[in-house]
Scaffold this motif. Structure first.
Motif, PDB file in Angstrom:
ATOM      1  N   SER A 115     -13.757   6.223  -3.402  1.00 28.97           N
ATOM      2  CA  SER A 115     -12.673   4.806  -3.096  1.00 28.97           C
ATOM      3  C   SER A 115     -11.233   5.149  -3.066  1.00 28.97           C
ATOM      4  O   SER A 115     -10.798   5.983  -3.962  1.00 28.97           O
ATOM      5  CB  SER A 115     -13.014   3.745  -4.306  1.00 28.97           C
ATOM      6  OG  SER A 115     -14.281   3.305  -4.346  1.00 28.97           O
ATOM      7  N   LYS A 145      -6.057  -6.009   0.532  1.00 26.40           N
ATOM      8  CA  LYS A 145      -7.686  -6.437   0.842  1.00 26.40           C
ATOM      9  C   LYS A 145      -8.462  -6.208  -0.126  1.00 26.40           C
ATOM     10  O   LYS A 145      -9.719  -6.058  -0.232  1.00 26.40           O
ATOM     11  CB  LYS A 145      -8.215  -5.741   2.143  1.00 26.40           C
ATOM     12  CG  LYS A 145      -7.459  -5.816   3.491  1.00 26.40           C
ATOM     13  CD  LYS A 145      -8.280  -5.056   4.429  1.00 26.40           C
ATOM     14  CE  LYS A 145      -7.693  -5.670   5.833  1.00 26.40           C
ATOM     15  NZ  LYS A 145      -8.412  -4.660   6.920  1.00 26.40           N
ATOM     16  N   GLU A 147      -8.158  -3.922  -2.460  1.00 27.62           N
ATOM     17  CA  GLU A 147      -8.882  -2.360  -2.554  1.00 27.62           C
ATOM     18  C   GLU A 147      -8.898  -2.221  -4.031  1.00 27.62           C
ATOM     19  O   GLU A 147      -9.372  -1.070  -4.745  1.00 27.62           O
ATOM     20  CB  GLU A 147      -8.161  -1.562  -1.764  1.00 27.62           C
ATOM     21  CG  GLU A 147      -8.424  -1.555  -0.226  1.00 27.62           C
ATOM     22  CD  GLU A 147      -7.325  -2.354   0.454  1.00 27.62           C
ATOM     23  OE1 GLU A 147      -7.356  -2.509   1.697  1.00 27.62           O
ATOM     24  OE2 GLU A 147      -6.829  -3.292  -0.247  1.00 27.62           O
ATOM     25  N   TYR A 376      -4.645   0.405  -9.126  1.00 28.74           N
ATOM     26  CA  TYR A 376      -6.019  -0.379  -9.358  1.00 28.74           C
ATOM     27  C   TYR A 376      -5.596  -1.321 -10.584  1.00 28.74           C
ATOM     28  O   TYR A 376      -4.572  -1.041 -11.418  1.00 28.74           O
ATOM     29  CB  TYR A 376      -6.851   0.564 -10.156  1.00 28.74           C
ATOM     30  CG  TYR A 376      -7.452   1.539  -8.937  1.00 28.74           C
ATOM     31  CD1 TYR A 376      -8.344   1.164  -7.935  1.00 28.74           C
ATOM     32  CD2 TYR A 376      -7.244   3.131  -9.225  1.00 28.74           C
ATOM     33  CE1 TYR A 376      -8.614   2.047  -7.133  1.00 28.74           C
ATOM     34  CE2 TYR A 376      -7.685   4.031  -8.266  1.00 28.74           C
ATOM     35  CZ  TYR A 376      -8.461   3.424  -7.280  1.00 28.74           C
ATOM     36  OH  TYR A 376      -8.999   4.572  -6.288  1.00 28.74           O
TER      37      TYR A 376
END
Length: 466
Positions: A115, A145, A147, A376
């Motif tokens: 990812s 988006k 992610e 993240y």
């Protein structure tokens, strides 16, 4: 595990691209070539004498620790938050959903072995944190988006999970600054960034006349973004801007300067005390913090900065130093986009297995962490202690015959805490206010327990991993 309220404070930032534009337009230069200065106190603090008073301290406990621990190994991997890797770990403060900048609460979706990450620089960290709301990870480049709103299951990272189950997992361990890698690695050796606030940016001409980043002291034409030398009032203003999420105004203060300047590091203290150390490093220029410190790069201490590939041979030959930093090769660093997670986990297993199979295991403490948030999501607001951070949470796993078994360590700590552990273990002074006041991580150990046997794990077949 935490659930999030949808009644979040209004977003105060609409994206990091504008902030980067402001930096590019308003950045000031401190000179393309500024001669290295003598080591001196910096904005992050001043040196202090040895003491036993930092959070987590226990005089009697340190007496036992010094009899039990002969080797400290600090393994620093790349770009993962706590919720991203361990958000579903039983008993830990994890989350399975996250807030976006418009107040929407979304589930953290499934992560893949490869990812991609999102922007994770200093300004991107500030945007994501949003003054403590932890709700604008969708406003950074590469994250719009969602992610960054993903996480792994236990069966996707079984060996990391096993270490966390069998030893100690820290769920209040924060990156020392907002990111990215280079300045986090400055904290890993010096408990400060020396005012730097970024990696080098070659597209902006910071890689010097040859266009190759990472020359640092070897290339006087290179530059890097930095805070200027602030007055106390100016620094207080920047602190307030960060607290209020006014990221563009923070970026407008940046200057450019040559990344070559002497600051005092933990290797300096170890060297002076006669404590053997090595900084096992690798290919990426962004891991090469010691290369930006001239008295190390051009002095005899540089012989103690070997290639990472020599670490396992040194362990097998019973040459493990008292203190080791171990930085993996980029493809095995867990860095999104630059390598898959399975090979990175295998590198970690291979490295730790080598220690566990050696006579040194009986007296070793391993601190395993990840250097920044990688774009993240994480739901826990980091403490705002100075203009450099702290940054978002990252996992810490403490692995040792004396690490508490199956223990969640929830005391606030950061990279400087590992330095504080080493300093106290060897009776050394602190480098800055950060390590002087950092939790010393003594609470992750139980020196009264029966020493743990090695936990030899099998590497995975990454060809079978999606």
């Amino acid at each position: 595990m935490a659930r999030l309220s949808s009644s979040l404070r209004a977003p105060r930032w609409i994206g990091v691209s504008l902030a980067l534009a402001v930096v590019t337009a308003c950045v000031r230069s401190e000179g393309a070539v500024n001669a290295p200065e003598a080591a001196s106190p910096t904005a992050t603090g001043v040196a202090s004498p040895p003491d036993e008073t930092s959070p987590g301290s226990d005089r009697a406990g340190w007496g036992v620790a010094r009899r039990r621990i002969d080797h400290v190994v600090f393994i620093v991997k790349e770009n993962r938050t706590f919720d991203h890797l361990f958000g579903t770990f039983p008993g830990a403060d994890g989350a399975t959903e996250g807030a976006t900048c418009d107040g929407t609460v979304v589930p953290l979706g499934p992560a893949q072995d490869d990812s991609p990450g999102a922007a994770h620089g200093f300004l991107a960290g500030l945007v994501s944190i949003n003054g403590g709301a932890m709700n604008c990870f969708d406003q950074i480049d590469g994250g719009k988006k969602l992610e960054g709103y993903i996480q792994y299951r236990a069966d996707q990272i079984p060996n990391y999970w096993r270490y966390a189950e069998e030893f100690t997992l820290g769920d209040r361990f924060f990156s020392s600054t907002y990111g990215p890698t280079f300045i986090e690695h400055m904290f890993v050796v010096a408990a400060q960034t020396d005012r730097y606030v970024d990696n080098q940016r070659p597209p902006l001409g910071q890689a010097g006349t040859d266009g190759i980043p990472g020359g640092y002291c070897e290339d006087e034409t290179e530059t890097i973004f930095s805070f200027p030398r602030f007055t106390e009032e100016e620094e207080a203003k920047v602190f307030r801007l960060e607290d209020e999420g006014r990221v563009d105004e923070v970026g407008a203060t940046f200057i450019e300067r040559w990344p070559c300047h002497d600051v005092r590091t933990l290797p300096d203290l170890l060297e002076r005390a006669g404590v053997d150390w090595r900084y096992y490093t690798t290919d990426s220029p962004y891991y090469q913090a010691l290369k930006a410190i001239p008295h190390i790069r051009f002095g005899p201490m540089w012989t103690k900065v070997p290639e990472e590939a020599t670490f396992i041979p040194d362990v097998r030959a019973e040459r493990l130093p008292a203190v080791s930093w171990v930085i993996p090769p980029t493809p095995e660093s867990d860095h999104p986009d630059l390598g898959k997670l399975c090979p990175g986990e295998n590198w970690t297993v291979r490295t730790i297995n080598a220690i566990m199979r050696s006579p040194a295991w009986d007296s070793t403490a391993i601190f395993l962490t990840w250097d920044d948030f990688g774009g993240y999501y994480d739901h826990v607001p980091p403490p705002h202690v100075d203009i450099y951070g702290m940054g978002p949470r990252v996992p810490l796993i403490v692995i040792s015959p004396y690490a508490r078994r199956g223990f969640i360590f929830s005391e606030v700590s950061e990279f400087s805490s590992v330095l504080r552990f080493i300093e106290k273990l060897h009776g050394l002074p602190a480098l800055t206010d950060r390590d002087r006041t950092a939790n010393d991580l003594l609470g992750t150990f139980d020196f009264t327990q029966q020493p743990r046997d090695p936990l030899i794990l099998r590497e995975r077949d990454c060809s079978r991993v999606a």
